[in-house]
Design an enzyme around this catalytic site. Structure first.
Site, PDB file in Angstrom:
ATOM      1  N   GLY A  33       0.854  -1.179   0.000  1.00 52.59           N
ATOM      2  CA  GLY A  33       0.000   0.000   0.000  1.00 52.59           C
ATOM      3  C   GLY A  33       0.889   1.227   0.000  1.00 52.59           C
ATOM      4  O   GLY A  33       2.115   1.129  -0.115  1.00 52.59           O
ATOM      5  N   GLN A  34       0.263   2.378   0.158  1.00 52.11           N
ATOM      6  CA  GLN A  34       0.991   3.646   0.113  1.00 52.11           C
ATOM      7  C   GLN A  34       1.980   3.777   1.265  1.00 52.11           C
ATOM      8  O   GLN A  34       3.044   4.350   1.123  1.00 52.11           O
ATOM      9  CB  GLN A  34      -0.023   4.776   0.209  1.00 52.11           C
ATOM     10  N   LYS A  52      -1.253  -5.913   7.888  1.00 44.71           N
ATOM     11  CA  LYS A  52      -0.912  -4.648   7.244  1.00 44.71           C
ATOM     12  C   LYS A  52       0.132  -3.965   8.115  1.00 44.71           C
ATOM     13  O   LYS A  52      -0.095  -3.778   9.317  1.00 44.71           O
ATOM     14  CB  LYS A  52      -2.182  -3.798   7.157  1.00 44.71           C
ATOM     15  N   ASP A 144     -14.032   5.851  -0.707  1.00 43.30           N
ATOM     16  CA  ASP A 144     -13.086   5.370  -1.724  1.00 43.30           C
ATOM     17  C   ASP A 144     -13.511   3.988  -2.212  1.00 43.30           C
ATOM     18  O   ASP A 144     -12.689   3.082  -2.330  1.00 43.30           O
ATOM     19  CB  ASP A 144     -11.669   5.355  -1.142  1.00 43.30           C
ATOM     20  N   ARG A 148     -10.547  -1.824  -6.511  1.00 41.72           N
ATOM     21  CA  ARG A 148      -9.236  -2.015  -5.858  1.00 41.72           C
ATOM     22  C   ARG A 148      -9.377  -2.111  -4.339  1.00 41.72           C
ATOM     23  O   ARG A 148      -8.473  -2.590  -3.658  1.00 41.72           O
ATOM     24  CB  ARG A 148      -8.279  -0.874  -6.238  1.00 41.72           C
ATOM     25  N   ASN A 149     -10.501  -1.640  -3.805  1.00 36.80           N
ATOM     26  CA  ASN A 149     -10.723  -1.658  -2.352  1.00 36.80           C
ATOM     27  C   ASN A 149     -11.772  -2.677  -1.912  1.00 36.80           C
ATOM     28  O   ASN A 149     -12.356  -2.555  -0.842  1.00 36.80           O
ATOM     29  CB  ASN A 149     -11.116  -0.260  -1.871  1.00 36.80           C
ATOM     30  N   ASP A 162     -10.521  -1.335   3.181  1.00 38.01           N
ATOM     31  CA  ASP A 162      -9.911  -0.005   3.122  1.00 38.01           C
ATOM     32  C   ASP A 162     -10.801   1.100   3.642  1.00 38.01           C
ATOM     33  O   ASP A 162     -11.294   1.946   2.898  1.00 38.01           O
ATOM     34  CB  ASP A 162      -9.440   0.318   1.697  1.00 38.01           C
TER      35      ASP A 162
HETATM   36  P1  AMP Z   1      -3.968  -1.907   0.651  1.00 42.57           P
HETATM   37  O1  AMP Z   1      -2.770  -1.237   1.215  1.00 42.57           O
HETATM   38  O2  AMP Z   1      -5.036  -2.155   1.684  1.00 42.57           O
HETATM   39  O3  AMP Z   1      -4.517  -1.256  -0.596  1.00 42.57           O
HETATM   40  O4  AMP Z   1      -3.493  -3.363   0.193  1.00 42.57           O
HETATM   41  C1  AMP Z   1      -2.553  -3.564  -0.838  1.00 42.57           C
HETATM   42  C2  AMP Z   1      -2.785  -4.940  -1.482  1.00 42.57           C
HETATM   43  O5  AMP Z   1      -2.585  -5.984  -0.522  1.00 42.57           O
HETATM   44  C3  AMP Z   1      -4.217  -5.167  -1.997  1.00 42.57           C
HETATM   45  O6  AMP Z   1      -4.386  -4.698  -3.302  1.00 42.57           O
HETATM   46  C4  AMP Z   1      -4.376  -6.677  -1.921  1.00 42.57           C
HETATM   47  O7  AMP Z   1      -3.820  -7.299  -3.056  1.00 42.57           O
HETATM   48  C5  AMP Z   1      -3.526  -7.041  -0.709  1.00 42.57           C
HETATM   49  N1  AMP Z   1      -4.362  -7.166   0.510  1.00 42.57           N
HETATM   50  C6  AMP Z   1      -4.713  -6.179   1.375  1.00 42.57           C
HETATM   51  N2  AMP Z   1      -5.469  -6.642   2.383  1.00 42.57           N
HETATM   52  C7  AMP Z   1      -5.599  -7.985   2.165  1.00 42.57           C
HETATM   53  C8  AMP Z   1      -6.302  -9.040   2.861  1.00 42.57           C
HETATM   54  N3  AMP Z   1      -6.990  -8.810   3.979  1.00 42.57           N
HETATM   55  N4  AMP Z   1      -6.235 -10.282   2.332  1.00 42.57           N
HETATM   56  C9  AMP Z   1      -5.533 -10.512   1.190  1.00 42.57           C
HETATM   57  N5  AMP Z   1      -4.867  -9.559   0.494  1.00 42.57           N
HETATM   58  C10 AMP Z   1      -4.895  -8.311   0.964  1.00 42.57           C
END
Ligand code: AMP
Length: 295
Positions: A33-34, A52, A144, A148-149, A162
């Site tokens: 993520g960011q 995360k 948002d 993607r979310n 998200d």
């Molecule tokens: P985010 O920072 O939340 O946008 O997450 C970045 C990427 O991580 C997402 O596009 C997903 O591919 C993966 N991701 C985030 N949360 C999960 C989750 N709970 N389970 C599986 N993959 C995740």
């Protein structure tokens, strides 16, 4: 995993959601993520989880934890469930349920997406509407909502994720979240009144949901594919809307178009969107797969 009960209560960061980070093993990286990375993890050597992480120094810890604070209050089968947090030391962890198939956008775009049929697309859309109907009932706005979310698990299960930008809003006249100066918009997903007047409501989420339907029906296609963000902002007030994508049943396009009504109050509620999509899904495939119903 046993999830703490939260209804009607608020917690500090040092609360029953806090767990010892040695109980979490980070396995492979799922995405970035960011402000950090997302890993597949194993909790207590038994439970598969998503972790995360917040890269130290990239963002205000309070802002990052706001995502967790919001998640603590929300509980619904179509929203990503928070399991625990590790906030005592850096890097901070937010631990949630693991969704095996990653983001809906990637899922739609990859090989899996091409195997999906209209009934799968409808079912996925109905699940997102169900998660959003719960947020609507709880007076939350997502701000948002986009493919993607949304995350995908086994059997096309979809859950809204998200909540980083979500804000609770007040019942009285304050049902609008005012964006701060300089906020970046995902322009093609954002309702005109949110772009022009920073007026974020559940009805601007409904607009975004219409765009998400377009993403689902085009297997992760870019909305307004031939237009720049600037052109979109210019043309929406003239009444321009995306045309019906190829092979999209007219009934689905009508739902999208309802989400893109200029007057927010003319847009449907998520509750209505949920039942419409569920009813549509329950119809025999032949009744909407009929060529006559396509534009
Ligand atoms: P985010 O920072 O939340 O946008 O997450 C970045 C990427 O991580 C997402 O596009 C997903 O591919 C993966 N991701 C985030 N949360 C999960 C989750 N709970 N389970 C599986 N993959 C995740």
């Amino acid at each position: 995993m046993e999830v703490p009960q939260t209804h009607g209560l608020s917690y500090n960061t040092a609360d029953q959601w806090e767990i010892d980070r040695t109980s979490v093993k980070l396995l492979n990286k799922l995405g970035a993520g960011q402000f950090g990375e997302v890993y597949e993890g194993l909790w207590n050597d038994t439970t598969a989880v998503a972790v995360k992480t917040l890269k130290p120094g990239t963002m205000d810890v309070k802002d990052f934890l706001q995502e967790a604070q919001i998640m603590k209050k929300l509980r619904h089968p179509k929203l990503i469930q928070l399991y625990a947090v590790c906030t005592v030391e850096e890097p901070i962890y937010i631990i949630t349920e693991l969704m095996k198939n990653g983001s809906l956008l990637e899922y739609l775009q990859k090989d899996k997406g091409t195997e999906l049929v209209i009934s799968d697309q409808l079912e996925m859309a109905a699940q997102v509407a169900a998660g959003m109907a719960y947020l609507e009932l709880q007076n939350y706005i997502h701000r948002d909502l986009a493919a993607r979310n949304v995350l995908v698990g086994e059997n096309n299960i979809c859950k809204v994720a998200d909540f980083g930008l979500a804000r609770v809003f007040m019942m009285e006249n304050e049902n609008v979240y005012e964006a701060k100066e300089g906020t970046k918009f995902p322009v093609k997903w954002t309702a005109p009144e949110a772009i022009h007047s920073s007026k974020f409501t559940i009805k601007s989420d409904v607009w975004s949901f219409g765009i998400l339907l377009y993403e689902i029906m085009t297997f992760g296609g870019m909305p307004y594919p031939t237009m720049t963000n600037y052109q979109v902002v210019q043309r929406l007030p003239t009444g321009y809307r995306m045309p019906n994508p190829p092979r999209c049943p007219m009934m689905m396009y009508e739902i999208m178009s309802d989400c893109w009504k200029e007057n927010e109050m003319d847009r449907p509620t998520f509750e209505t969107l949920q039942w419409k999509l569920e009813d549509f899904f329950d119809l025999d495939v032949t009744s909407y797969d009929d060529g006559n119903r396509y534009q």
